[in-house]
Write a protein that holds these residues in place. Structure first.
Motif, PDB file in Angstrom:
ATOM      1  N   ASP A 200       0.884  -1.095  -0.054  1.00 43.87           N
ATOM      2  CA  ASP A 200      -0.051   0.074   0.144  1.00 43.87           C
ATOM      3  C   ASP A 200       1.061   1.306  -0.003  1.00 43.87           C
ATOM      4  OD1 ASP A 200      -2.424   1.564  -0.101  1.00 43.87           O
ATOM      5  OD2 ASP A 200      -2.994   0.926   1.902  1.00 43.87           O
TER       6      ASP A 200
ATOM      7  N   ILE B 222       0.602   4.682   1.945  1.00 43.78           N
ATOM      8  CA  ILE B 222       0.416   5.031   3.362  1.00 43.78           C
ATOM      9  C   ILE B 222       1.971   4.949   3.883  1.00 43.78           C
ATOM     10  CG2 ILE B 222      -1.245   3.091   3.631  1.00 43.78           C
ATOM     11  CD1 ILE B 222      -0.177   3.342   6.548  1.00 43.78           C
TER      12      ILE B 222
ATOM     13  N   MET C  82       4.383   7.831   6.386  1.00 45.06           N
ATOM     14  CA  MET C  82       4.319   7.159   7.437  1.00 45.06           C
ATOM     15  C   MET C  82       5.645   6.673   7.879  1.00 45.06           C
ATOM     16  SD  MET C  82       1.369   7.681   8.643  1.00 45.06           S
ATOM     17  CE  MET C  82       1.853   6.716  10.187  1.00 45.06           C
TER      18      MET C  82
ATOM     19  N   HIS D 126       6.251  -5.716  21.249  1.00 41.95           N
ATOM     20  CA  HIS D 126       4.957  -5.946  20.668  1.00 41.95           C
ATOM     21  C   HIS D 126       4.607  -4.750  19.828  1.00 41.95           C
ATOM     22  CE1 HIS D 126       0.820  -6.902  20.442  1.00 41.95           C
ATOM     23  NE2 HIS D 126       0.449  -5.484  20.584  1.00 41.95           N
TER      24      HIS D 126
ATOM     25  N   LYS E 129       6.890  -4.950  16.491  1.00 39.82           N
ATOM     26  CA  LYS E 129       6.203  -5.813  15.765  1.00 39.82           C
ATOM     27  C   LYS E 129       5.054  -5.212  14.884  1.00 39.82           C
ATOM     28  CE  LYS E 129       3.031  -8.974  17.175  1.00 39.82           C
ATOM     29  NZ  LYS E 129       2.734 -10.014  17.729  1.00 39.82           N
TER      30      LYS E 129
ATOM     31  N   ALA F 166       5.355  -4.537  10.705  1.00 42.22           N
ATOM     32  CA  ALA F 166       4.394  -5.278  10.077  1.00 42.22           C
ATOM     33  C   ALA F 166       3.573  -4.194   9.120  1.00 42.22           C
ATOM     34  CB  ALA F 166       3.753  -6.124  10.702  1.00 42.22           C
ATOM     35  N   MET F 167       2.990  -3.094   9.567  1.00 41.26           N
ATOM     36  CA  MET F 167       2.170  -2.152   8.939  1.00 41.26           C
ATOM     37  C   MET F 167       3.149  -1.701   7.697  1.00 41.26           C
ATOM     38  SD  MET F 167      -0.877  -1.654   9.762  1.00 41.26           S
ATOM     39  CE  MET F 167      -1.295  -0.008   9.601  1.00 41.26           C
TER      40      MET F 167
ATOM     41  N   GLU G 102      -8.813 -11.863   8.423  1.00 41.20           N
ATOM     42  CA  GLU G 102      -7.920 -12.467   9.621  1.00 41.20           C
ATOM     43  C   GLU G 102      -8.930 -12.991  10.727  1.00 41.20           C
ATOM     44  OE1 GLU G 102      -4.954 -13.526   9.415  1.00 41.20           O
ATOM     45  OE2 GLU G 102      -4.510 -12.399   7.396  1.00 41.20           O
TER      46      GLU G 102
ATOM     47  N   ARG H 281     -14.419 -14.136  14.219  1.00 38.19           N
ATOM     48  CA  ARG H 281     -15.604 -13.361  13.651  1.00 38.19           C
ATOM     49  C   ARG H 281     -16.601 -14.201  13.633  1.00 38.19           C
ATOM     50  NH1 ARG H 281     -13.466  -8.524  12.143  1.00 38.19           N
ATOM     51  NH2 ARG H 281     -11.090  -8.659  11.533  1.00 38.19           N
TER      52      ARG H 281
ATOM     53  N   PHE I  79     -17.119  -7.584   7.278  1.00 41.14           N
ATOM     54  CA  PHE I  79     -16.548  -8.335   6.515  1.00 41.14           C
ATOM     55  C   PHE I  79     -17.383  -9.571   5.887  1.00 41.14           C
ATOM     56  CE2 PHE I  79     -13.144  -5.867   6.745  1.00 41.14           C
ATOM     57  CZ  PHE I  79     -12.599  -5.808   8.273  1.00 41.14           C
TER      58      PHE I  79
ATOM     59  N   SER J 140      -0.987   6.190  11.645  1.00 39.91           N
ATOM     60  CA  SER J 140      -1.329   5.394  10.296  1.00 39.91           C
ATOM     61  C   SER J 140      -2.892   5.507  10.184  1.00 39.91           C
ATOM     62  CB  SER J 140      -1.086   4.191  10.448  1.00 39.91           C
ATOM     63  OG  SER J 140       0.423   3.990  10.711  1.00 39.91           O
TER      64      SER J 140
ATOM     65  N   SER K 250      -6.055  -5.598  17.040  1.00 39.06           N
ATOM     66  CA  SER K 250      -5.448  -6.498  17.683  1.00 39.06           C
ATOM     67  C   SER K 250      -4.292  -6.997  16.858  1.00 39.06           C
ATOM     68  CB  SER K 250      -6.374  -7.765  17.983  1.00 39.06           C
ATOM     69  OG  SER K 250      -5.999  -8.789  17.390  1.00 39.06           O
ATOM     70  N   ALA K 251      -3.379  -7.696  17.397  1.00 35.58           N
ATOM     71  CA  ALA K 251      -2.447  -8.500  16.713  1.00 35.58           C
ATOM     72  C   ALA K 251      -2.631  -9.822  16.648  1.00 35.58           C
ATOM     73  CB  ALA K 251      -1.043  -8.171  17.312  1.00 35.58           C
TER      74      ALA K 251
ATOM     75  N   ILE L 127      -9.926  -5.361  13.825  1.00 34.30           N
ATOM     76  CA  ILE L 127      -9.175  -5.346  12.772  1.00 34.30           C
ATOM     77  C   ILE L 127      -7.952  -5.986  13.206  1.00 34.30           C
ATOM     78  CG2 ILE L 127      -9.983  -3.756  11.176  1.00 34.30           C
ATOM     79  CD1 ILE L 127      -8.505  -1.477  12.389  1.00 34.30           C
ATOM     80  N   VAL L 128      -7.279  -6.592  12.611  1.00 37.08           N
ATOM     81  CA  VAL L 128      -5.878  -7.244  12.882  1.00 37.08           C
ATOM     82  C   VAL L 128      -4.584  -6.679  12.203  1.00 37.08           C
ATOM     83  CG1 VAL L 128      -4.797  -9.399  13.085  1.00 37.08           C
ATOM     84  CG2 VAL L 128      -7.294  -9.356  13.107  1.00 37.08           C
ATOM     85  N   LYS L 129      -3.845  -6.360  12.954  1.00 33.83           N
ATOM     86  CA  LYS L 129      -2.407  -5.726  12.715  1.00 33.83           C
ATOM     87  C   LYS L 129      -1.513  -6.855  11.835  1.00 33.83           C
ATOM     88  CE  LYS L 129      -1.284  -3.768  16.589  1.00 33.83           C
ATOM     89  NZ  LYS L 129      -0.904  -2.825  17.524  1.00 33.83           N
ATOM     90  N   PRO L 130      -0.973  -6.596  10.679  1.00 37.32           N
ATOM     91  CA  PRO L 130      -1.153  -5.283  10.195  1.00 37.32           C
ATOM     92  C   PRO L 130      -2.333  -5.169   9.017  1.00 37.32           C
ATOM     93  CG  PRO L 130       0.506  -6.640   8.979  1.00 37.32           C
ATOM     94  CD  PRO L 130      -0.106  -7.471  10.167  1.00 37.32           C
ATOM     95  N   PHE L 131      -2.721  -4.093   8.927  1.00 38.67           N
ATOM     96  CA  PHE L 131      -4.117  -4.009   8.410  1.00 38.67           C
ATOM     97  C   PHE L 131      -4.063  -2.917   7.015  1.00 38.67           C
ATOM     98  CE2 PHE L 131      -4.848  -0.205  10.343  1.00 38.67           C
ATOM     99  CZ  PHE L 131      -4.552  -0.361  11.661  1.00 38.67           C
ATOM    100  N   LYS L 132      -4.544  -3.306   6.080  1.00 37.97           N
ATOM    101  CA  LYS L 132      -4.456  -2.466   4.841  1.00 37.97           C
ATOM    102  C   LYS L 132      -5.890  -1.429   4.941  1.00 37.97           C
ATOM    103  CE  LYS L 132      -1.576  -4.817   2.272  1.00 37.97           C
ATOM    104  NZ  LYS L 132      -0.968  -5.073   3.402  1.00 37.97           N
ATOM    105  N   GLU L 133      -5.609  -0.054   4.701  1.00 38.33           N
ATOM    106  CA  GLU L 133      -6.615   1.138   4.619  1.00 38.33           C
ATOM    107  C   GLU L 133      -8.059   0.364   4.242  1.00 38.33           C
ATOM    108  OE1 GLU L 133      -4.985   4.152   2.653  1.00 38.33           O
ATOM    109  OE2 GLU L 133      -7.134   5.374   2.454  1.00 38.33           O
TER     110      GLU L 133
ATOM    111  N   LEU M  79      -9.712  -2.285   4.555  1.00 42.16           N
ATOM    112  CA  LEU M  79     -10.324  -3.120   5.770  1.00 42.16           C
ATOM    113  C   LEU M  79     -10.735  -2.165   6.854  1.00 42.16           C
ATOM    114  CD1 LEU M  79      -8.140  -6.205   5.655  1.00 42.16           C
ATOM    115  CD2 LEU M  79     -10.422  -5.989   4.601  1.00 42.16           C
TER     116      LEU M  79
END
Lengths: 163, 687, 120
Positions: free
Chosen positions: B6, B9, B13, B54, B57, B61-62, B187, B192, B251, C16, C81-82, C101-107, C109
């Motif tokens: 992406d 972003i 950032m 944490h 991490k 990842a982002m 995820e 969910r 979702f 972010s 959350s992670a 939503i779960v990290k890492p997430f896209k815009e 979502l």
């Protein structure tokens, strides 16, 4: 060509590819890729800076920014000439280093397609050839395309030992 | 699943990511070093380290830096275990080494990223080491300890649900089957799915669903992704009502809702199936208790500001100073009696001055962060070389311009490594000499006029004059006969390029690459380096660095057509002299006597090879300037005037060619012309 | 414009999420760096929706969620959350979180979740 006309010409074109700013030193014509050129100004008072190679004439004040200026004639070991009102300074920006090139007079911006660019001849291995990247053919004339990188970096160490 | 970067972003950032991650890494490093010293890890520290890893991490990842993220994950897991199980007898030293290795990896990667390169480091080996460390810990620990997943299985109950409504006889007239598919990439599909069930509870009479073990994580998630989540429900609600309810699921990619006829319905909800009520409490996590982690670090009122904005602010203030001068010293005003104007001008000057001071102070940062980084260097060197060294810090609250701090870090690191490598002796040797077993390196920072002095002193074996002279001879670096050289001159030879006595070459200090690079770095910010030593007991390296490069009071002088500016703070006095007062020393150098003292004369026109008509002493002016201990007399054409000048560095192109001794930079005068700012130390040096 | 409160101890995450939301027509009315401040901000700002990180110092996301839901049973809170925090997310869902939503997430979502939760 007046500064304003030059600026307008640049603004008209969308792309800078294959465009060269041409200028003259004595009887020879040289070209620089437009992408390196940020502006052209007339001759300005130069503040001398000691202990530098001869071809670095000093520094000038360009609207608050301090830029070093190089006399291209001297760089090419040609005889020096007195500056007159046609003498210009071409300000180039290469890898975040700005420098002004003092040249006899500015010519025009030309489009030289890739097909008309050839390698420089090996024969005249004069001192200047190392600064020439290649040759552009325009009609019956040739323009010597400068290798700006080399112009800025090469030989400085050697020249310094002569200072 | 292919991750599509992406990009949009990413860019904005990146700066925040780098800034925050570096801050956290520094915090982490201090924590580790502190805890290692006291040879155990406090519960608080463990919590904090866990939290930092944490966070890193997550952010990494982002930003798609998976190598950093994966490494942080393994360290996070390790500290999670330490936090929860509190094992005894941890190999603290080994643990610290691992974390520090991790810190180093991340630092290197961030550096690459900062410089626009790809973060291509592979953290897999290190992660493996950490995982091994963790499994050793786990084995040593209570072998009866039930693993996470086992605990979860224990808490699992069946997946049937009956509403608490005692009217079981009224068993809902409609039976529906719903198949839900979730969006790709959302995820935790199992949770969910659970969420849907949770929402249906209390609304429908009976529920069954497939897959049944919601908490079985991976397999269950796969099943849901592949086949969808299947729910059977018995309820009085209409089709539309159930559909609307389910459509609210976040979702939800696809919903297939069918009503079952009586026969199918019967089959699904046969009463003789064993039905057990689900206990909601079992699913409450006992494993990852959230502890209120006490945040360390004082909460001051701080905001972070983009450095570019600060630079711009500085530039503007600089321009304002020039503009103010142009107004107040305007030639149009010459000779006029302007009483009110003068008053107003003075007020303007006062305010401008305050504004200037304030802006400069914004850019000033205490040097403590840089000093504290040295703890790590000392620790690593001591470990590798098996020496004992204490690091003392004095004056860490001293403030230095932000730009300059960045240039001090590397030189300091190098000097400290050098001290420990070559200066400080091994413990036994020290004891034999009657010195304390542990060596001491003292880092001091203090203000001295318009400079900051930073000294690095070690109580090691000092510099060896003979060896240095010997080496200098080898390299042909001696310009004077040895006997004429003062100790200080001899010692400063270690700063010459290519210099290094044979035992200086080691893995850490490098092959003579060291000291002259230190000097270059310091000179780049306009500072200077000097060294003193007492053979046998100590070596002190002093870095003198200008407080700020920004704005100084200067006296403009003229030589021929060139203008120069002398920092007012260096000027002692100025006067006219005549030829009769001149003396020549045995080497032919010009000197002048002033009140019984002899001072060398520096003719600027000769030094800088400037053309001028003023060559006779009585025609020009002498300005006596001082530099630390020495004073020299500069000969120029005339004094032009005093003013505040904005210091600008000489263009990069020129700085790359050489460092011109005697020039500190340049400035723009009110009329647009350029004046070169003199560096008194540099001028005095070549005497 | 829908008003959002972002609660997360990492400045990077807050920035972010803010960037993503503001680009999609949401108004970020507040940011908090732990659960306690998150609760205060909620009471003061009364946002339409909250994004709540789980692991934070002082007071964690689950506790803050519970407190806010007690204060305002209509509160719309989305957990951040992670991976590996399944049990905690379960707890959050049970305690009234609208989604997660779960990290890492896209815009995409993030925006999708907020829109769905807000009924847009």
């Amino acid at each position: 060509m007046a500064e304003n006309e030059m600026q307008e010409l640049w603004e008209e074109e969308d792309t800078q590819k294959d465009k060269y700013l041409t200028f003259s030193l004595g009887t020879e014509f040289y070209g620089i890729e437009i992408k390196y050129v940020t502006e052209i100004v007339g001759m300005q008072p130069i503040t001398e800076v000691p202990e530098l190679p001869e071809y670095i004439r000093g520094i000038i004040n360009l609207r608050g920014k301090i830029i070093p200026v190089m006399d291209v004639r001297l760089r090419f070991k040609k005889p020096a000439r007195e500056y007159n009102d046609r003498t210009c300074i071409i300000v180039v920006d290469i890898r975040d280093i700005s420098i002004g090139l003092i040249i006899d007079s500015v010519s025009e911006v030309l489009s030289i397609p890739e097909g008309d660019i050839v390698s420089p001849p090996e024969i005249n291995k004069g001192h200047n050839n190392k600064y020439i990247k290649n040759i552009g053919k325009v009609g019956n004339d040739v323009k010597l395309i400068l290798d700006c990188d080399k112009l800025l970096s090469d030989d400085v160490i050697d020249d310094l030992s002569n200072v | 699943m292919i991750a599509i970067s992406d990009k949009s972003i990413h860019e904005p950032m990146l700066d925040i990511f780098i800034f925050e991650t570096l801050k956290q890494i520094e915090q982490l490093e201090q924590l580790v070093i502190c805890n290692e010293k006291s040879s155990c890890y406090t519960q608080n520290s463990i919590n904090e380290i866990f939290r930092i890893m944490h966070t890193i991490k997550g952010s990494a990842a982002m930003m798609l830096f998976d190598n950093i993220s994966a490494l942080s994950h393994t360290i996070e897991d390790l500290f999670f275990f330490l936090r929860e199980e509190k094992p005894k007898d941890i190999d603290c030293s080994g643990l610290s080494d691992l974390v520090l290795e991790g810190i180093d990896f991340i630092k290197i990667e961030i550096d690459k990223i900062k410089n626009g390169h790809e973060s291509d480091g592979n953290s897999e080996d290190l992660s493996k080491k950490i995982r091994n460390f963790l499994s050793v810990l786990k084995n040593c620990e209570n072998p009866l300890a039930i693993s996470e997943s086992e605990k979860q299985k224990q808490d699992m109950r069946t997946q049937y649900y009956i509403s608490q409504d005692k009217n079981a006889a009224v068993s809902g007239k409609n039976v529906y089957k719903a198949i839900l598919h979730f969006d790709e990439g959302c995820e935790m599909e199992n949770i969910r799915a659970y969420s849907v069930i949770h929402n249906l509870r209390g609304i429908v009479k009976e529920l069954q669903y497939i897959p049944e073990n919601i908490m079985a994580n991976d397999e269950c998630v796969e099943v849901i992704r592949r086949d969808g989540f299947v729910i059977f429900m018995k309820t009085d609600l209409s089709y539309e009502e159930i559909e609307e309810l389910l459509q609210q699921t976040v979702f939800l990619k696809e919903l297939l809702l069918t009503r079952l006829d009586n026969a199918e319905a019967q089959e699904k909800f046969l009463i003789d199936k064993r039905i057990v009520l689900e206990k909601q409490e079992t699913l409450t996590p006992k494993l990852q208790k959230e502890e209120a982690v006490v945040s360390s670090g004082q909460q001051q009122s701080l905001i972070s500001v983009n450095v570019n904005k600060l630079d711009k602010l500085m530039d503007l203030v600089g321009e304002m100073v020039i503009a103010e001068a142009m107004v107040v010293q305007n030639p149009d005003l010459g000779g006029l009696e302007l009483h009110n104007f003068q008053k107003a001008a003075r007020q303007l000057e006062k305010i401008t001055s305050e504004l200037q001071d304030m802006v400069m102070s914004i850019r000033m940062l205490p040097i403590s962060a840089t000093f504290h980084k040295m703890h790590r260097i000392v620790r690593d060197m001591c470990k590798k070389l098996n020496k004992e060294v204490q690091l003392e810090l004095i004056g860490e609250e001293t403030e230095v311009d932000k730009n300059i701090i960045e240039h001090i870090s590397d030189p300091l690191m190098h000097l400290i490594r050098n001290s420990i490598d070559h200066g400080i002796e091994a413990s036994e040797e020290r004891l034999e000499k009657g010195k304390p077993q542990s060596g001491t390196i003292t880092l001091t920072a203090q203000n001295a006029g318009s400079d900051v002095l930073i000294t690095i002193k070690d109580d090691g074996k000092g510099l060896n004059r003979e060896r240095i002279l010997g080496r200098a001879n080898e390299h042909g670096l001696l310009s004077k006969p040895e006997s004429e050289m003062h100790d200080k001159e001899v010692y400063s030879m270690i700063f010459l390029p290519g210099f290094s006595t044979k035992d200086n070459i080691s893995e850490f200090s490098g092959r003579g690459v060291g000291m002259d690079v230190v000097v270059k770095n310091i000179e780049m910010v306009g500072g200077s380096v000097s060294v003193e030593s007492t053979p046998g007991s100590s070596t002190t390296v002093t870095l003198k660095i200008p407080l700020t490069l920004a704005i100084i009071d200067g006296m403009n002088i003229k030589v021929g057509k060139s203008m120069y500016t002398i920092p007012t703070i260096s000027i002692k006095e100025s006067f006219r002299a005549n030829e009769r007062e001149l003396i020549k020393d045995p080497n032919g150098n010009e000197m002048i006597m002033v009140r019984g003292q002899c001072y060398p004369i520096l003719r600027l026109h000769e030094r800088f090879k400037v053309e001028t008509d003023i060559v006779n002493i009585h025609e020009g002016i002498i300005v006596m300037v001082e530099n630390e201990e020495d004073s020299i007399c500069i000969f120029a054409d005339e004094l032009v005037g005093e003013q505040q000048v904005v210091v600008k560095t000489l263009p990069a192109y020129i700085r790359n060619i050489r460092k011109i001794k005697g020039l500190a930079g340049c400035t723009l005068l009110g009329d647009g012309s350029i004046s070169l700012i003199l560096d008194i130390a540099g001028l005095a040096d070549q005497q | 414009m829908k008003r959002v409160l972002i609660v997360d101890d990492a400045a990077f995450m807050r920035a972010s999420i803010k960037l993503m939301l503001e680009r999609n027509g949401f108004e970020v009315v507040g940011e908090a760096e732990n659960g306690l401040k998150g609760i205060e901000c909620y009471k003061e700002l009364k946002p339409d929706v909250v994004t709540m990180d789980i692991t934070m110092p002082e007071l964690g996301g689950i506790e803050a969620l519970k407190t806010i839901r007690e204060y305002d049973p209509e509160a719309k809170i989305i957990m951040v959350s992670a991976m590996g925090q399944e049990p905690m997310v379960m707890d959050a869902v049970v305690s009234g979180a609208k989604s997660f939503i779960v990290k890492p997430f896209k815009e995409k979502l993030v925006v999708q979740t907020l829109n769905k939760v807000l009924g847009l």
